[in-house]
Design a protein around this motif. Structure first.
Motif, PDB file in Angstrom:
ATOM      1  N   LEU A 145      53.629 -20.627  42.487  1.00 45.08           N
ATOM      2  CA  LEU A 145      54.916 -20.093  43.329  1.00 45.08           C
ATOM      3  C   LEU A 145      54.487 -20.504  44.939  1.00 45.08           C
ATOM      4  O   LEU A 145      53.617 -19.866  45.323  1.00 45.08           O
ATOM      5  N   ILE A 146      55.046 -21.481  45.281  1.00 44.56           N
ATOM      6  CA  ILE A 146      54.665 -21.897  46.653  1.00 44.56           C
ATOM      7  C   ILE A 146      55.937 -21.192  47.533  1.00 44.56           C
ATOM      8  O   ILE A 146      57.068 -21.506  47.580  1.00 44.56           O
ATOM      9  N   GLU A 147      55.085 -20.281  48.310  1.00 45.29           N
ATOM     10  CA  GLU A 147      55.988 -19.648  49.343  1.00 45.29           C
ATOM     11  C   GLU A 147      55.224 -19.084  50.699  1.00 45.29           C
ATOM     12  O   GLU A 147      55.629 -18.280  51.261  1.00 45.29           O
ATOM     13  N   THR A 148      54.143 -19.963  50.876  1.00 42.66           N
ATOM     14  CA  THR A 148      53.789 -19.832  52.423  1.00 42.66           C
ATOM     15  C   THR A 148      53.492 -21.133  52.803  1.00 42.66           C
ATOM     16  O   THR A 148      53.610 -22.248  52.095  1.00 42.66           O
ATOM     17  N   ALA A 149      53.581 -21.357  54.199  1.00 40.59           N
ATOM     18  CA  ALA A 149      53.329 -22.620  54.793  1.00 40.59           C
ATOM     19  C   ALA A 149      52.072 -23.360  54.431  1.00 40.59           C
ATOM     20  O   ALA A 149      52.121 -24.370  54.177  1.00 40.59           O
ATOM     21  N   TYR A 150      51.170 -22.523  54.282  1.00 45.01           N
ATOM     22  CA  TYR A 150      49.681 -23.039  53.839  1.00 45.01           C
ATOM     23  C   TYR A 150      49.863 -23.678  52.212  1.00 45.01           C
ATOM     24  O   TYR A 150      49.284 -24.709  52.180  1.00 45.01           O
ATOM     25  N   GLY A 151      50.376 -22.769  51.477  1.00 42.82           N
ATOM     26  CA  GLY A 151      50.529 -23.393  50.131  1.00 42.82           C
ATOM     27  C   GLY A 151      51.565 -24.646  50.093  1.00 42.82           C
ATOM     28  O   GLY A 151      51.074 -25.607  49.365  1.00 42.82           O
ATOM     29  N   LEU A 152      52.579 -24.952  50.946  1.00 42.04           N
ATOM     30  CA  LEU A 152      53.243 -25.836  51.156  1.00 42.04           C
ATOM     31  C   LEU A 152      52.520 -27.127  51.396  1.00 42.04           C
ATOM     32  O   LEU A 152      52.605 -28.078  50.960  1.00 42.04           O
ATOM     33  N   GLU A 153      51.885 -26.708  52.624  1.00 38.83           N
ATOM     34  CA  GLU A 153      50.973 -28.097  53.327  1.00 38.83           C
ATOM     35  C   GLU A 153      50.096 -28.373  52.430  1.00 38.83           C
ATOM     36  O   GLU A 153      49.375 -29.630  52.598  1.00 38.83           O
TER      37      GLU A 153
END
Lengths: 108, 281
Positions: free
Chosen positions: B117-125
């Motif tokens: 579950l990608i739900e942080t800017a860090y996770g996304l980047e």
């Protein structure tokens, strides 16, 4: 396996053929919503399992509900307990889950 | 499905969704985490969810609940675990815990899949690393609400603020050949808005969309379902491909246009989807 409180007593129960566990406080689990059951457990000193049950399907399923509750209590190695349960049409696994949670909370 | 609601758990399999998420995280209050965990475990053991994929959303591993969620739930072998606020370290940790539990329980190694579950800017980047760190990761679910909160921007129905995130998720998922699942549309009474939002995400390459209410399932299916014309064309492409194979032709054309690998891939996907949705046999 992580050795937390839950797994230790579950393991002890399985392996020793039942080390008896005593609950020390009042606890409850579940709700009064439909398909659920509210279970309250209390310690007693009579060395008996007492069950007070109310259910919206008492006539049809009272015996089954009683059996599911008592089986779970036995499985968890509890021999001295008073249980009050108000059933709103819960399935067997829900009854079992709520009894388990109430007892675990009473042991915590 | 809120993990502490017996009525919803027992009916979850008959709503028409391809997958259901039994939630131990945000839909469960802090005081009921223990109760929901036991109830979800019993539901997985006892309810016949038939062909519906059973996904359990656990609590993040940096909370006091996450590790115990995995320890209890993995032992009854859900199809998939949804890891919230996913990053590389957390997925790696979950993967290692599952390796151990599968071995202890005699479950086939790697059988329990993961969705990040990608739900942080860090996770996304760092999404590519998140996917690559474990072979169990079969999909990414974009969490638009938490992500926009992390980005410090307002979440809108139009969704321009998650345009980049959607593209980023799609590209990473396609690169790794896993599912890209879109964020839910949170206004459960706006079906027109839902259809638009689903169509937009589909046009960017999302392979599916999550629903936060069973009433959204039909609309999402109708957006993602291939049209009759698309299915017919796809079947013709595959027929032409078979014929070309029989005749030993490497390259072939249909209606005067050359058919190459991307067209065949798209046709195969369309036919598979039509079969899943029961539009063709």
């Amino acid at each position: 396996m992580k050795l937390d409180k839950d797994s230790i007593w579950t393991a002890l129960n399985k392996e020793s053929g039942g080390i008896k566990v005593k609950i020390s406080k009042v606890a409850k689990a579940g709700t009064l919503e439909s398909n659920d059951i509210l279970v309250m457990v209390m310690p007693n000193d009579n060395d008996t399992v007492e069950l007070e049950l109310e259910s919206i399907v008492m006539q049809q399923f009272g015996d089954v509900i009683r059996k599911v509750v008592l089986e779970k209590v036995k499985e968890m190695g509890i021999e001295s307990i008073t249980i009050k349960a108000q059933d709103k049409g819960a399935l067997d696994y829900t009854i079992s889950a709520r009894v388990e949670t109430a007892i675990k909370r009473a042991l915590a | 499905m809120p993990g502490n609601n017996p009525g919803m758990l027992q009916n979850a399999g008959i709503l028409g969704a391809d997958s259901i998420i039994l939630d131990l995280e945000d839909a469960v209050s802090l005081t009921e985490k223990d109760s929901a965990r036991v109830l979800v475990r019993e539901a997985i053991k006892n309810v016949d969810y038939s062909n519906v994929e059973v996904i359990v959303r656990i609590n993040p591993l940096d909370t006091e609940f996450g590790a115990e969620d995995i320890n209890v739930i993995a032992r009854v072998k859900p199809d998939t675990i949804l890891v919230p606020k996913a990053d590389e370290a957390q997925i790696k940790q979950v993967d290692e815990m599952l390796n151990k539990i599968e071995a202890e329980e005699g479950i086939e190694a790697g059988a329990i899949k993961l969705i990040a579950l990608i739900e942080t800017a860090y996770g996304l980047e760092t999404i590519y690393d998140v996917i690559r760190v474990s072979k169990r990761v079969v999909g990414v679910l974009l969490g638009g609400e938490d992500l926009t909160s992390d980005l410090g921007v307002k979440r809108t129905k139009e969704g321009e603020e998650i345009f980049y995130a959607r593209n980023r998720v799609v590209a990473a998922c396609k690169a790794m050949k896993i599912d890209a699942i879109d964020t839910p549309f949170t206004d459960t009474n706006d079906y027109e808005g839902l259809a638009k939002d689903a169509a937009k995400a589909k046009s960017l390459g999302m392979t599916g969309k999550s629903a936060i209410n069973p009433r959204q399932i039909d609309t999402i299916h109708s957006v993602y379902a291939p049209t009759e014309a698309e299915i017919k064309h796809a079947l013709r492409v595959l027929d032409a491909m078979e014929e070309a194979k029989r005749e030993g032709k490497g390259v072939f054309s249909l209606d005067g246009k050359m058919v190459d690998a991307p067209i065949i891939n798209r046709a195969t996907t369309t036919v598979e989807l039509a079969k899943i949705l029961g539009l063709i046999r």
